[in-house]
Design an enzyme around this catalytic site. Sequence first.
Site, PDB file in Angstrom:
ATOM      1  CD  GLU A 102      -2.963  -0.719   0.023  1.00 24.54           C
ATOM      2  OE1 GLU A 102      -3.374   0.346  -0.056  1.00 24.54           O
ATOM      3  OE2 GLU A 102      -3.481  -1.814  -0.744  1.00 24.54           O
ATOM      4  CB  SER A 379     -44.629 -21.249  49.552  1.00 21.60           C
ATOM      5  OG  SER A 379     -46.083 -21.323  49.689  1.00 21.60           O
TER       6      SER A 379
END
Length: 423
Positions: A102, A379
Amino acid sequence: MGRMERRKQRKSPKQILGLLKSKRLIGKIILVGFAVALSCLLIVNVFIWTSDVSQLEEPAPQPTIIYDQDGAVASKIAASNIEGVGIKQIPRHLINAVIATEDQQFYKHHGVNYLGIARALTQNAVSGEIVAGGSTITQQLAKNAFLTHERTYTRKIKELILTKKIERTYSKDEIMERYLNQIYFGEGAWGVQRAAQTYFGKNTSELTISESAILAGLIKAPSVLSPFKNMEKSIERRNLVLSLMEKEGYINQKDMAAAKAETIELAGKNEDEYKGKFPYYVDHIISEAIKDYGLTEKEVLSGGYHIYTELNPTIQESVERVYANDGMFPASSPDQLIQSGAIFINPTTGGIQALVGGRGEHVFRGFNRATQLKRQPGSTLKPLAVYTPALEEGYEIWDKLSDQPLNLNGYQPMNRANSIKCD
């Protein structure tokens, strides 16, 4: 005749005056041109110094990793398609492959390769349109981070100004790190870490020279050169990158030959096995981190934190299997799924070993019935308020109690239905 010719060559006063005026005009033109050039230079420098590139200061997002009670990775969470890595985690041969392909002058120029720009301008002039840009890696970073990808000279000028500011602000290694963490490699992979995982099922630090050359070659045209789509083109491009690396002196011919002979083994397009695991448990961890540690959701999702929990994956997976089985729950109406939540807590440490907050499709940080639902305990209080005190008072677990009306000094407990039977 000789004297007469010399007399004819002499300038008349009018001609001399005209010549002086011409020279003065040229001098003024040169002076004005110099002033304009200086002004332009000053303006460009002002733009460079006032340009804000602080966005690059933000670290590349990294996933937060959640560990179970044995210290093993249990899940990963992330807010971005990018998974950042530091420059020390990127192998040198990958950096060299990118530079050779690049921007071969990356470590020599100051952000702009003027020879490359001149070459691109010539190509554009010949074609009549912008077909080449001559961009360096720093210019590509400026474009990717701050600008659009439109091909106009205005955008190019902005790009050059930002490029100069980036070069003045960051070192070459910092620029390379940010570039490799932002560039697109195709197949939905942003950044080199995701690319390494997507194509080869490994971390960036584990890439070979051959694999690095493939990734570097993808930058030019990721959708066309993807090895998933066209392995032949990808190999051809890889070999070109390896040749460029050898030409630039990054590898020798032996290394190049070995890399070209290497068999490419693709990992497939599988997602990270830890991504999205145990979603309700993870939701609770995120909420806890935000509440107890003052973090934002974004910080938790992209800050690269390591969170250690009491999660027991065996119990968690078992509970999730139960919740995925509709046969384990009462039949639901067509428009309403019967919901439920479950939580398993280690009574010794108080650590949450498993947690599921609902049935059906999970919604990120949605309502968690295991931690957010407020209901009467019913409960569930009996073991704490009745059974444990009874055992402490001497009752045995097999003792029987009389199920008949009871009167305790005028107090007669009754159930909700007002029957005489005690609950």
